[in-house]
Write a protein that holds these residues in place. Structure first.
Motif, PDB file in Angstrom:
ATOM      1  N   ASN A   4       7.829 -19.452   8.814  1.00  8.69           N
ATOM      2  CA  ASN A   4       8.828 -18.710   7.862  1.00  8.69           C
ATOM      3  C   ASN A   4       8.387 -17.598   7.802  1.00  8.69           C
ATOM      4  N   LEU A   5       9.117 -16.535   8.549  1.00 14.19           N
ATOM      5  CA  LEU A   5       8.698 -15.132   8.457  1.00 14.19           C
ATOM      6  C   LEU A   5       9.205 -14.380   7.096  1.00 14.19           C
ATOM      7  N   ASN A   6      10.014 -15.079   6.368  1.00 15.56           N
ATOM      8  CA  ASN A   6      10.292 -14.758   5.249  1.00 15.56           C
ATOM      9  C   ASN A   6       9.379 -14.936   4.050  1.00 15.56           C
ATOM     10  N   ASP A   7       7.923 -15.875   4.426  1.00 21.78           N
ATOM     11  CA  ASP A   7       7.310 -16.236   3.531  1.00 21.78           C
ATOM     12  C   ASP A   7       6.556 -14.917   2.790  1.00 21.78           C
ATOM     13  N   LYS A   8       6.226 -14.822   1.363  1.00 20.64           N
ATOM     14  CA  LYS A   8       5.791 -13.595   0.890  1.00 20.64           C
ATOM     15  C   LYS A   8       4.218 -13.681   1.323  1.00 20.64           C
ATOM     16  N   ASN A   9       3.670 -14.652   1.868  1.00 21.71           N
ATOM     17  CA  ASN A   9       2.228 -14.458   2.162  1.00 21.71           C
ATOM     18  C   ASN A   9       2.064 -13.957   3.626  1.00 21.71           C
ATOM     19  N   ALA A  16       0.284  -4.897   2.492  1.00 21.85           N
ATOM     20  CA  ALA A  16      -0.911  -5.657   2.038  1.00 21.85           C
ATOM     21  C   ALA A  16      -1.742  -4.691   1.145  1.00 21.85           C
ATOM     22  N   SER A  17      -2.098  -3.546   1.872  1.00 18.73           N
ATOM     23  CA  SER A  17      -2.913  -2.697   1.271  1.00 18.73           C
ATOM     24  C   SER A  17      -2.251  -2.193   0.007  1.00 18.73           C
ATOM     25  N   LYS A  18      -1.140  -1.887   0.201  1.00 21.53           N
ATOM     26  CA  LYS A  18      -0.680  -1.430  -1.379  1.00 21.53           C
ATOM     27  C   LYS A  18      -0.553  -2.246  -2.367  1.00 21.53           C
ATOM     28  N   ILE A  19      -0.091  -3.713  -2.107  1.00 24.40           N
ATOM     29  CA  ILE A  19      -0.253  -4.852  -3.095  1.00 24.40           C
ATOM     30  C   ILE A  19      -1.789  -4.780  -3.460  1.00 24.40           C
ATOM     31  N   TRP A  20      -2.529  -4.539  -2.785  1.00 20.09           N
ATOM     32  CA  TRP A  20      -4.195  -4.759  -3.248  1.00 20.09           C
ATOM     33  C   TRP A  20      -4.522  -3.539  -3.830  1.00 20.09           C
ATOM     34  N   GLY A  21      -3.860  -2.413  -3.844  1.00 21.38           N
ATOM     35  CA  GLY A  21      -4.166  -1.186  -4.561  1.00 21.38           C
ATOM     36  C   GLY A  21      -5.078  -0.460  -3.639  1.00 21.38           C
ATOM     37  N   LEU A  22      -4.945  -0.416  -2.467  1.00 22.36           N
ATOM     38  CA  LEU A  22      -6.082   0.134  -1.507  1.00 22.36           C
ATOM     39  C   LEU A  22      -5.452   1.001  -0.524  1.00 22.36           C
ATOM     40  N   SER A  23      -6.099   1.794   0.197  1.00 24.18           N
ATOM     41  CA  SER A  23      -5.373   2.915   1.070  1.00 24.18           C
ATOM     42  C   SER A  23      -4.889   2.030   2.049  1.00 24.18           C
ATOM     43  N   ASP A  24      -3.588   2.822   2.587  1.00 23.69           N
ATOM     44  CA  ASP A  24      -2.863   2.476   3.578  1.00 23.69           C
ATOM     45  C   ASP A  24      -3.565   2.061   4.878  1.00 23.69           C
ATOM     46  N   SER A  25      -4.597   2.503   5.154  1.00 22.99           N
ATOM     47  CA  SER A  25      -5.547   2.313   6.291  1.00 22.99           C
ATOM     48  C   SER A  25      -6.665   1.226   6.257  1.00 22.99           C
ATOM     49  N   PRO A  66      -2.822 -10.008  -6.218  1.00 22.78           N
ATOM     50  CA  PRO A  66      -2.245  -9.341  -7.661  1.00 22.78           C
ATOM     51  C   PRO A  66      -1.015  -9.530  -8.031  1.00 22.78           C
ATOM     52  N   ARG A  67      -0.085 -10.223  -7.095  1.00 23.40           N
ATOM     53  CA  ARG A  67       1.242 -10.473  -7.368  1.00 23.40           C
ATOM     54  C   ARG A  67       1.221 -11.606  -8.126  1.00 23.40           C
ATOM     55  N   LYS A  68       0.291 -12.570  -8.435  1.00 27.74           N
ATOM     56  CA  LYS A  68       0.037 -13.841  -8.984  1.00 27.74           C
ATOM     57  C   LYS A  68      -0.627 -13.610 -10.613  1.00 27.74           C
ATOM     58  N   LYS A  69      -0.739 -12.495 -10.896  1.00 24.84           N
ATOM     59  CA  LYS A  69      -1.188 -12.308 -12.210  1.00 24.84           C
ATOM     60  C   LYS A  69      -0.029 -12.503 -13.146  1.00 24.84           C
TER      61      LYS A  69
END
Length: 69
Positions: A4-9, A16-25, A66-69
């Motif tokens: 399922n390519l709609n899976d949020k995982n 992913a980097s933005k979700i975890w609060g990290l740099s784009d690279s 972080p989305r699961k907090k």
């Protein structure tokens, strides 16, 4: 097996980097420097887009989604 390519995982490396609060690279750099830290099947490149899983990000960063907090 259906994937399922709609899976949020499943997300782009930049997303992913933005979700975890990290740099784009972050993901690209991490894969270049420490590929062995990434679980098998937790990343893949499609054309020019790098796609990663939540499991991969949690394994490499040591931070739960972080989305699961």
């Amino acid at each position: 097996m259906n994937i399922n390519l709609n899976d949020k995982n499943i997300m782009t490396a930049v997303e992913a980097s933005k979700i975890w609060g990290l740099s784009d690279s972050y993901v690209k750099t991490s894969l270049r420097q420490s590929k062995q830290k990434w679980p098998e099947g937790s990343y893949r490149k499609f054309g020019h887009t790098l796609v990663v899983t939540t499991d991969g990000m949690e394994a490499v960063t040591g931070i739960k989604d972080p989305r699961k907090k």
